[in-house]
Motif scaffolding. Structure first.
Motif, PDB file in Angstrom:
ATOM      1  N   MET A   1       0.842  -1.181   0.000  1.00  0.00           N
ATOM      2  CA  MET A   1       0.000   0.000   0.000  1.00  0.00           C
ATOM      3  C   MET A   1       0.885   1.242   0.000  1.00  0.00           C
ATOM      4  N   GLN A   3       0.249   4.440   0.334  1.00  0.00           N
ATOM      5  CA  GLN A   3      -0.029   5.539   1.249  1.00  0.00           C
ATOM      6  C   GLN A   3       0.580   5.309   2.628  1.00  0.00           C
ATOM      7  N   LEU A   4       1.000   4.100   2.926  1.00  0.00           N
ATOM      8  CA  LEU A   4       1.634   3.824   4.207  1.00  0.00           C
ATOM      9  C   LEU A   4       3.137   4.050   4.183  1.00  0.00           C
ATOM     10  N   ASN A   5       3.676   4.354   3.034  1.00  0.00           N
ATOM     11  CA  ASN A   5       5.099   4.618   2.914  1.00  0.00           C
ATOM     12  C   ASN A   5       5.380   6.035   3.431  1.00  0.00           C
ATOM     13  N   PRO A   6       6.072   6.198   4.564  1.00  0.00           N
ATOM     14  CA  PRO A   6       6.285   7.539   5.131  1.00  0.00           C
ATOM     15  C   PRO A   6       7.429   8.299   4.496  1.00  0.00           C
ATOM     16  N   ASN A   7       8.042   7.724   3.484  1.00  0.00           N
ATOM     17  CA  ASN A   7       9.236   8.338   2.928  1.00  0.00           C
ATOM     18  C   ASN A   7       9.021   9.757   2.413  1.00  0.00           C
ATOM     19  N   TRP A   9       6.194  11.727   2.635  1.00  0.00           N
ATOM     20  CA  TRP A   9       5.248  12.518   3.412  1.00  0.00           C
ATOM     21  C   TRP A   9       5.846  12.989   4.732  1.00  0.00           C
TER      22      TRP A   9
END
Length: 55
Positions: A1, A3-7, A9
């Protein structure tokens, strides 16, 4: 997913908060109020008792 990648954001959030904290906030706090409440004099209202016609 993706949108769960915090890179990307987390970096955007960090830069925006640093910009707010270090640049925008001191400029906003430097403004003085145009009508400060300390200059106003405190007056007590003149209260008179109401005379009721049936008492």
């Amino acid at each position: 997913m993706p949108q769960l990648n915090p890179n990307p954001w987390f970096f955007i959030m960090l830069i925006s908060w640093l910009t707010y904290s270090l640049v925008i906030q001191p400029k906003l706090l430097a403004f003085t109020s145009t009508n400060p409440p300390l200059n106003k004099t405190h007056t007590t209202p003149n209260t008179t008792p109401w005379t009721w016609p049936w008492t």
